[in-house]
Design an enzyme around this catalytic site. Sequence first.
Site, PDB file in Angstrom:
ATOM      1  N   GLU A  14       0.594  -1.652  -0.129  1.00 21.02           N
ATOM      2  CA  GLU A  14      -0.030  -0.067   0.291  1.00 21.02           C
ATOM      3  C   GLU A  14       0.933   1.491  -0.240  1.00 21.02           C
ATOM      4  O   GLU A  14       0.370   2.586  -0.076  1.00 21.02           O
ATOM      5  CB  GLU A  14      -1.572   0.200   1.750  1.00 21.02           C
ATOM      6  CG  GLU A  14      -2.252  -1.306   1.002  1.00 21.02           C
ATOM      7  CD  GLU A  14      -1.334  -2.414   2.406  1.00 21.02           C
ATOM      8  OE1 GLU A  14       0.091  -2.007   2.574  1.00 21.02           O
ATOM      9  OE2 GLU A  14      -2.375  -3.594   2.794  1.00 21.02           O
ATOM     10  N   LYS A  16       3.542   1.460   2.425  1.00 20.18           N
ATOM     11  CA  LYS A  16       4.087   1.479   4.131  1.00 20.18           C
ATOM     12  C   LYS A  16       5.077   2.138   3.983  1.00 20.18           C
ATOM     13  O   LYS A  16       5.272   2.840   5.366  1.00 20.18           O
ATOM     14  CB  LYS A  16       4.191   0.066   4.427  1.00 20.18           C
ATOM     15  CG  LYS A  16       2.429  -0.826   4.638  1.00 20.18           C
ATOM     16  CD  LYS A  16       2.671  -1.974   5.329  1.00 20.18           C
ATOM     17  CE  LYS A  16       3.097  -2.689   4.710  1.00 20.18           C
ATOM     18  NZ  LYS A  16       1.929  -3.428   3.249  1.00 20.18           N
ATOM     19  N   GLY A  40       8.617  -6.002   1.469  1.00 23.45           N
ATOM     20  CA  GLY A  40       9.218  -4.945   0.622  1.00 23.45           C
ATOM     21  C   GLY A  40       8.763  -3.989   0.217  1.00 23.45           C
ATOM     22  O   GLY A  40       7.907  -3.372   0.073  1.00 23.45           O
ATOM     23  N   HIS A  41       9.908  -2.799   1.492  1.00 21.62           N
ATOM     24  CA  HIS A  41       9.695  -1.643   1.536  1.00 21.62           C
ATOM     25  C   HIS A  41      10.168  -1.250   0.593  1.00 21.62           C
ATOM     26  O   HIS A  41      11.346  -0.705   0.379  1.00 21.62           O
ATOM     27  CB  HIS A  41       9.570  -1.473   3.115  1.00 21.62           C
ATOM     28  CG  HIS A  41       8.591  -2.286   3.581  1.00 21.62           C
ATOM     29  ND1 HIS A  41       7.864  -2.005   5.150  1.00 21.62           N
ATOM     30  CD2 HIS A  41       6.941  -3.073   3.438  1.00 21.62           C
ATOM     31  CE1 HIS A  41       6.994  -3.063   4.994  1.00 21.62           C
ATOM     32  NE2 HIS A  41       6.476  -3.585   4.139  1.00 21.62           N
ATOM     33  N   THR A 130       6.451 -16.249  -1.391  1.00 23.73           N
ATOM     34  CA  THR A 130       7.199 -15.361  -1.627  1.00 23.73           C
ATOM     35  C   THR A 130       8.554 -16.405  -1.883  1.00 23.73           C
ATOM     36  O   THR A 130      10.038 -16.457  -1.785  1.00 23.73           O
ATOM     37  CB  THR A 130       7.821 -14.512  -0.811  1.00 23.73           C
ATOM     38  OG1 THR A 130       7.768 -14.719   0.218  1.00 23.73           O
ATOM     39  CG2 THR A 130       6.391 -13.219  -1.108  1.00 23.73           C
ATOM     40  N   GLN A 224       3.046  -6.589   5.206  1.00 21.90           N
ATOM     41  CA  GLN A 224       1.968  -7.110   4.246  1.00 21.90           C
ATOM     42  C   GLN A 224       0.576  -6.555   4.956  1.00 21.90           C
ATOM     43  O   GLN A 224       0.569  -4.841   4.867  1.00 21.90           O
ATOM     44  CB  GLN A 224       1.818  -8.621   4.959  1.00 21.90           C
ATOM     45  CG  GLN A 224       2.904  -9.459   4.447  1.00 21.90           C
ATOM     46  CD  GLN A 224       4.226 -10.040   6.007  1.00 21.90           C
ATOM     47  OE1 GLN A 224       3.934  -9.668   6.350  1.00 21.90           O
ATOM     48  NE2 GLN A 224       4.987  -9.416   4.823  1.00 21.90           N
ATOM     49  N   THR A 300       9.598  -7.707  -3.801  1.00 17.60           N
ATOM     50  CA  THR A 300      10.246  -8.896  -3.510  1.00 17.60           C
ATOM     51  C   THR A 300      10.177  -9.721  -4.744  1.00 17.60           C
ATOM     52  O   THR A 300      11.461 -10.335  -4.501  1.00 17.60           O
ATOM     53  CB  THR A 300       9.457  -9.572  -2.528  1.00 17.60           C
ATOM     54  OG1 THR A 300       9.836  -8.303  -1.099  1.00 17.60           O
ATOM     55  CG2 THR A 300      10.521 -10.036  -2.033  1.00 17.60           C
ATOM     56  N   GLY A 302       9.239  -9.729  -8.063  1.00 14.89           N
ATOM     57  CA  GLY A 302       9.503  -9.019  -9.348  1.00 14.89           C
ATOM     58  C   GLY A 302       7.657  -9.473  -9.852  1.00 14.89           C
ATOM     59  O   GLY A 302       8.100  -9.004 -11.090  1.00 14.89           O
ATOM     60  N   ASP A 333      -2.998   9.487  -7.731  1.00 10.88           N
ATOM     61  CA  ASP A 333      -1.594   9.937  -8.378  1.00 10.88           C
ATOM     62  C   ASP A 333      -1.817   9.321  -9.449  1.00 10.88           C
ATOM     63  O   ASP A 333      -2.137   9.149 -10.830  1.00 10.88           O
ATOM     64  CB  ASP A 333      -0.896  10.701  -8.714  1.00 10.88           C
ATOM     65  CG  ASP A 333       1.054   9.876  -8.280  1.00 10.88           C
ATOM     66  OD1 ASP A 333       0.164   9.447  -6.561  1.00 10.88           O
ATOM     67  OD2 ASP A 333       1.280   9.425  -8.780  1.00 10.88           O
ATOM     68  N   THR A 414       0.968  11.816  -2.960  1.00  7.87           N
ATOM     69  CA  THR A 414       1.142  11.894  -4.657  1.00  7.87           C
ATOM     70  C   THR A 414       2.469  11.333  -4.952  1.00  7.87           C
ATOM     71  O   THR A 414       1.612  11.702  -6.383  1.00  7.87           O
ATOM     72  CB  THR A 414       0.619  13.834  -3.959  1.00  7.87           C
ATOM     73  OG1 THR A 414       1.613  14.125  -4.136  1.00  7.87           O
ATOM     74  CG2 THR A 414      -0.649  13.941  -3.752  1.00  7.87           C
TER      75      THR A 414
HETATM   76  P1  GDP Z   1       5.209  -1.099   0.472  1.00  9.43           P
HETATM   77  O1  GDP Z   1       4.546  -2.969   0.539  1.00  9.43           O
HETATM   78  O2  GDP Z   1       3.067  -0.877   2.172  1.00  9.43           O
HETATM   79  O3  GDP Z   1       6.110  -0.422   1.361  1.00  9.43           O
HETATM   80  O4  GDP Z   1       4.551  -1.143  -0.638  1.00  9.43           O
HETATM   81  P2  GDP Z   1       5.868  -1.164  -1.912  1.00  9.43           P
HETATM   82  O5  GDP Z   1       7.298  -0.837  -1.488  1.00  9.43           O
HETATM   83  O6  GDP Z   1       6.055  -2.840  -2.145  1.00  9.43           O
HETATM   84  O7  GDP Z   1       4.807  -0.563  -2.994  1.00  9.43           O
HETATM   85  C1  GDP Z   1       4.315   0.729  -3.351  1.00  9.43           C
HETATM   86  C2  GDP Z   1       4.772   1.405  -4.564  1.00  9.43           C
HETATM   87  O8  GDP Z   1       4.175   2.777  -4.803  1.00  9.43           O
HETATM   88  C3  GDP Z   1       6.554   1.477  -4.595  1.00  9.43           C
HETATM   89  O9  GDP Z   1       7.216   1.428  -5.363  1.00  9.43           O
HETATM   90  C4  GDP Z   1       6.516   3.028  -3.570  1.00  9.43           C
HETATM   91  O10 GDP Z   1       7.932   3.833  -3.843  1.00  9.43           O
HETATM   92  C5  GDP Z   1       4.913   3.528  -4.731  1.00  9.43           C
HETATM   93  N1  GDP Z   1       4.566   4.588  -3.827  1.00  9.43           N
HETATM   94  C6  GDP Z   1       4.389   4.990  -2.393  1.00  9.43           C
HETATM   95  N2  GDP Z   1       3.007   6.005  -2.501  1.00  9.43           N
HETATM   96  C7  GDP Z   1       3.057   6.521  -3.817  1.00  9.43           C
HETATM   97  C8  GDP Z   1       2.766   7.037  -4.051  1.00  9.43           C
HETATM   98  O11 GDP Z   1       1.895   8.142  -3.749  1.00  9.43           O
HETATM   99  N3  GDP Z   1       2.462   7.864  -5.249  1.00  9.43           N
HETATM  100  C9  GDP Z   1       2.969   6.961  -6.473  1.00  9.43           C
HETATM  101  N4  GDP Z   1       3.097   6.899  -7.875  1.00  9.43           N
HETATM  102  N5  GDP Z   1       4.008   5.634  -5.989  1.00  9.43           N
HETATM  103  C10 GDP Z   1       3.806   5.771  -4.940  1.00  9.43           C
HETATM  104  P1  IMO Z   2       5.225  -5.459   1.885  1.00  7.56           P
HETATM  105  O1  IMO Z   2       5.234  -5.745   3.079  1.00  7.56           O
HETATM  106  C1  IMO Z   2       2.024  -8.172  -0.575  1.00  7.56           C
HETATM  107  C2  IMO Z   2       1.950 -12.146  -0.190  1.00  7.56           C
HETATM  108  C3  IMO Z   2       2.153 -13.729  -0.999  1.00  7.56           C
HETATM  109  C4  IMO Z   2       1.590 -14.229  -0.816  1.00  7.56           C
HETATM  110  C5  IMO Z   2       1.108 -14.479   0.219  1.00  7.56           C
HETATM  111  C6  IMO Z   2       2.119 -15.730   1.295  1.00  7.56           C
HETATM  112  O2  IMO Z   2       5.462  -5.687   0.562  1.00  7.56           O
HETATM  113  O3  IMO Z   2       3.026  -5.306   1.415  1.00  7.56           O
HETATM  114  P2  IMO Z   2       4.428 -15.829   2.325  1.00  7.56           P
HETATM  115  O4  IMO Z   2       6.228 -15.579   1.876  1.00  7.56           O
HETATM  116  O5  IMO Z   2       4.203 -14.191   2.671  1.00  7.56           O
HETATM  117  O6  IMO Z   2       3.840 -17.101   3.589  1.00  7.56           O
HETATM  118  O7  IMO Z   2       3.214 -15.390   1.157  1.00  7.56           O
HETATM  119  O8  IMO Z   2       1.186 -13.740   0.955  1.00  7.56           O
HETATM  120  N1  IMO Z   2       2.645 -11.215   0.200  1.00  7.56           N
HETATM  121  C7  IMO Z   2       2.859  -9.988   0.171  1.00  7.56           C
HETATM  122  N2  IMO Z   2       1.983  -9.387  -0.550  1.00  7.56           N
HETATM  123  N3  IMO Z   2       2.655  -7.338   0.074  1.00  7.56           N
HETATM  124  C8  IMO Z   2       4.109  -8.345   1.117  1.00  7.56           C
HETATM  125  O9  IMO Z   2       4.518  -7.327   1.484  1.00  7.56           O
HETATM  126  C9  IMO Z   2       3.624  -9.647   1.150  1.00  7.56           C
HETATM  127  N4  IMO Z   2       4.144 -10.494   2.056  1.00  7.56           N
HETATM  128  C10 IMO Z   2       3.673 -11.939   1.511  1.00  7.56           C
HETATM  129  O10 IMO Z   2       2.029 -12.616  -2.341  1.00  7.56           O
HETATM  130  O11 IMO Z   2       0.508 -14.145  -1.337  1.00  7.56           O
HETATM  131 MG    MG Z   3       5.819  -4.221  -0.612  1.00  6.42          MG
END
Ligand code: GDP
Ligand code: IMO
Ligand code: MG
Length: 430
Positions: A14, A16, A40-41, A130, A224, A300, A302, A333, A414
């Site tokens: 989302e 985070k 993957g953050h 994963t 997650q 994480t 791809g 956005d 945004t």
């Molecule tokens: P997390 O796992 O919740 O930390 O989220 P991820 O990092 O896996 O995925 C969120 C993606 O959206 C990342 O590539 C961020 O850089 C990107 N992102 C976060 N906030 C925004 C936003 O407001 N707009 C856009 N376009 N991208 C964002």
């Molecule tokens: P962040 O912190 C999105 C999903 C996997 C799979 C299920 C179980 O970046 O938001 P696991 O390896 O945890 O046993 O897989 O959970 N999953 C995620 N999906 N964002 C994540 O982390 C995830 N961590 C696990 O894709 O469906």
């Molecule tokens: Mg992530």
Amino acid sequence: MANVVVVGAQWGDEGKGKIVDWLSERADVIARFQGGHNAGHTLVVDGTVYKLHALPSGVVRGGKLSVIGNGMVLDPWHLLKEIETIRGQGVEITPETLMIAENTPLILPFHGELDRAREAQASVSKIGTTGRGIGPAYEDKVGRRVIRVADLGDDKTLEVRVDRALVHHNALRAGLGLEPVDRAALLAELREIAPRILEFAAPVWKVLHEKRRAGRRILFEGAQGALLDIDFGTYPYVTSSNVIAGQAATGTGLGPDAIDFVLGIVKAYTTRVGEGPFPTELLDEDGRRLGERGHEFGTTTGRQRRCGWFDAVLVRQTCATSGVKGIALTKLDVLDGFDELKICVGYELDGKRIDYLPTAADHQARCTPVYETMPGWQESTEGARSWADLPANAIKYVRRVEELIECPVALLSTSPEREDTILVTDPFAD
Ligand code: GDP
Ligand code: IMO
Ligand code: MG
């Protein structure tokens, strides 16, 4: 002093990491409390991209204490590699800035092998994990046969723990056609890594209590999302830990009274990686467009993320189970340029309207979304830093989301960049 928990309110990813990084300027301690390097953050600071998996997003800010809490599962080899990568980007990581709870369970190589072997079994439908051994490590924790960080400190204890785990795992491996684990090699690898992990080990529960008593602010970083929660998610297509905000207390060793504000991170549309139900999934041009504009590929693994319209039913539900007081709405956005936007406001199940996602798998499968259509906007919201920069229809969309999920927007994001964030209500305000 207020302490804040950040949780994902959908299926993960989302945003985070971005929000935790932004908020961590106001915090003294940033603590992860569940999950592992399945997370993957992504953080973007002045154009530099940091991808964090096991490390808390606070490490990127100097002068803060980052904590790996006991509610996590930790792959020690992965952690050391990640520390090197992030140090290579100019970030300082020392035992003063990173602490690992001594009672944190370790993910060992056989956990990953078991995870992947199970996913490859043709006779059972796969979860789409994963493949990082998260589920098997949590199983061992509950099964009382996991090796924990503190066990690395004493060779005799380590041998006893390894033998206990291998009785179970070698029997399982035989059934899956895998070779037994090489005990001597595993012990040698653990002994080699032990001092490099133990330098970060600490009684985290005690450190956090002392910080709290001294008036320090703690930011709890979830991984997650609540729909992947082991109890309240779309079981069995979930991760193997409690993801919801209550876990912040048990996953670090503080009482529930330490939590003053729960911030739910909510993407302005919906995505999911891996298998499982997804009522508002779009398999058409709109879904493709969301994925492309939002760069929806997993940090994480791809893998391409599945995309769909915003589901207000699900987010209202996850705000309830985590006690969310305010949300950070991200990726607004990405919705720029759509003529119309749809929001799911309820489901129809066997001809009846319902306002929550039922638990039974067959009921979930028969739920069809009921949509409300909103006008889109053609102006760009990318990089907006105040409400005044937002087009009227974007504000209408945000207001409707707040009404439907019964929770106010505290922050609005945004773009991926740290500073492209609008503050409405400070979660740390007492
Ligand atoms: P997390 O796992 O919740 O930390 O989220 P991820 O990092 O896996 O995925 C969120 C993606 O959206 C990342 O590539 C961020 O850089 C990107 N992102 C976060 N906030 C925004 C936003 O407001 N707009 C856009 N376009 N991208 C964002
Ligand atoms: P962040 O912190 C999105 C999903 C996997 C799979 C299920 C179980 O970046 O938001 P696991 O390896 O945890 O046993 O897989 O959970 N999953 C995620 N999906 N964002 C994540 O982390 C995830 N961590 C696990 O894709 O469906
Ligand atoms: Mg992530």
